[in-house]
Scaffold this active site. Sequence first.
Site, PDB file in Angstrom:
ATOM      1  N   GLY A  13      28.515 -34.880  -7.072  1.00  0.00           N
ATOM      2  CA  GLY A  13      27.762 -34.405  -8.227  1.00  0.00           C
ATOM      3  C   GLY A  13      27.092 -35.499  -9.042  1.00  0.00           C
ATOM      4  O   GLY A  13      26.837 -35.313 -10.238  1.00  0.00           O
ATOM      5  N   ASN A  15      24.046 -36.494  -8.944  1.00  0.00           N
ATOM      6  CA  ASN A  15      22.759 -35.977  -9.436  1.00  0.00           C
ATOM      7  C   ASN A  15      22.972 -34.944 -10.541  1.00  0.00           C
ATOM      8  O   ASN A  15      22.199 -34.869 -11.496  1.00  0.00           O
ATOM      9  CB  ASN A  15      21.962 -35.368  -8.281  1.00  0.00           C
ATOM     10  N   MET A  91      25.024 -28.486   0.024  1.00  0.00           N
ATOM     11  CA  MET A  91      24.871 -28.712   1.465  1.00  0.00           C
ATOM     12  C   MET A  91      24.888 -27.430   2.287  1.00  0.00           C
ATOM     13  O   MET A  91      25.237 -27.439   3.461  1.00  0.00           O
ATOM     14  CB  MET A  91      25.971 -29.673   1.941  1.00  0.00           C
ATOM     15  N   ILE A  93      22.549 -24.207   3.699  1.00  0.00           N
ATOM     16  CA  ILE A  93      21.170 -23.724   3.824  1.00  0.00           C
ATOM     17  C   ILE A  93      21.109 -22.313   3.256  1.00  0.00           C
ATOM     18  O   ILE A  93      21.939 -21.470   3.595  1.00  0.00           O
ATOM     19  CB  ILE A  93      20.730 -23.745   5.298  1.00  0.00           C
ATOM     20  N   LEU A  94      20.158 -22.047   2.402  1.00  0.00           N
ATOM     21  CA  LEU A  94      20.048 -20.751   1.724  1.00  0.00           C
ATOM     22  C   LEU A  94      18.981 -19.905   2.417  1.00  0.00           C
ATOM     23  O   LEU A  94      17.900 -20.393   2.747  1.00  0.00           O
ATOM     24  CB  LEU A  94      19.692 -20.968   0.247  1.00  0.00           C
ATOM     25  N   ASN A 108      15.175 -28.699  -5.491  1.00  0.00           N
ATOM     26  CA  ASN A 108      16.120 -29.428  -4.654  1.00  0.00           C
ATOM     27  C   ASN A 108      15.708 -30.889  -4.594  1.00  0.00           C
ATOM     28  O   ASN A 108      14.513 -31.213  -4.708  1.00  0.00           O
ATOM     29  CB  ASN A 108      16.134 -28.858  -3.229  1.00  0.00           C
ATOM     30  N   HIS A 110      15.957 -34.158  -2.073  1.00  0.00           N
ATOM     31  CA  HIS A 110      16.201 -34.485  -0.664  1.00  0.00           C
ATOM     32  C   HIS A 110      16.010 -35.991  -0.487  1.00  0.00           C
ATOM     33  O   HIS A 110      15.010 -36.544  -0.970  1.00  0.00           O
ATOM     34  CB  HIS A 110      15.214 -33.704   0.225  1.00  0.00           C
TER      35      HIS A 110
HETATM   36  C1  GRF Z   1      22.310 -37.331  -2.394  1.00  0.00           C
HETATM   37  O1  GRF Z   1      21.854 -38.354  -1.541  1.00  0.00           O
HETATM   38  C2  GRF Z   1      21.289 -36.205  -2.394  1.00  0.00           C
HETATM   39  O2  GRF Z   1      19.990 -36.661  -2.115  1.00  0.00           O
HETATM   40  C3  GRF Z   1      21.756 -35.330  -1.300  1.00  0.00           C
HETATM   41  O3  GRF Z   1      23.176 -35.332  -1.443  1.00  0.00           O
HETATM   42  C4  GRF Z   1      23.575 -36.677  -1.802  1.00  0.00           C
HETATM   43  C5  GRF Z   1      24.774 -36.647  -2.731  1.00  0.00           C
HETATM   44  O4  GRF Z   1      24.350 -36.134  -3.947  1.00  0.00           O
HETATM   45  N1  GRF Z   1      21.183 -34.011  -1.389  1.00  0.00           N
HETATM   46  P1  GRF Z   1      25.362 -36.038  -5.231  1.00  0.00           P
HETATM   47  O5  GRF Z   1      25.952 -37.407  -5.466  1.00  0.00           O
HETATM   48  O6  GRF Z   1      26.452 -35.043  -4.868  1.00  0.00           O
HETATM   49  O7  GRF Z   1      24.472 -35.587  -6.344  1.00  0.00           O
END
Ligand code: GRF
Length: 197
Positions: A13, A15, A91, A93-94, A108, A110
């Site tokens: 988490g 991000n 992680m 796919i929707l 999202n 990526h």
């Molecule tokens: C990140 O590299 C993001 O780009 C990808 O998942 C990784 C982990 O993200 N979608 P986080 O630390 O859980 O936000």
Amino acid sequence: MSLRVAILISGSGSNMVALARSMQGDHPARPCLVLSNRPDAGGLARASEMGIPTAVVDHRPFGANRAAFEGALQEALAAARPDLIALAGFMRILGPDFVGAHAGRMLNIHPSLLPKYRGLDTHARAIAAGDSEAGCTVHEVTPALDDGPILGQARVPVLPEDTPETLAARVLPMEHRLYPLVLRRVAMGDKTPITLP
Ligand code: GRF
């Protein structure tokens, strides 16, 4: 009245934390829910520490029944009444029905410079291709995987000695800068793409 933002996670988490920290002061949005498909996602505890409501819809009991899993996700989301949904290290796919229900309101991040390297293992693929740069992309979520309108991109150099891990470590801080900037702009009704640096 602030816009309500639900953030979907599957892991640490980082991000989500960057997005939540950005939604303060005169920011037009506030986090209303952190939702994970994994009960053990480290981001759930981080969200709770920040006072953000959390929920879990574990995908495993649903097996291959994607529709039932996404129905449960929709119920958890509906309770939080989000105006925007931010996938942040989510992680799963929707499917088109779920995505369609949130068309134009789901973002999202990526870890590649889309349209290059949709899917997984993006950093290893950029290194294997001999790319001189890599980065991350924030995009609107559409039914096609990692394919929606681009709302922002951040670029970093690929160094000769890079491994997927060292490249990921260079990209991740840029994700934490880019995603909050894009979210703020979208929350203000502006979908003009952002490019960093
Ligand atoms: C990140 O590299 C993001 O780009 C990808 O998942 C990784 C982990 O993200 N979608 P986080 O630390 O859980 O936000």
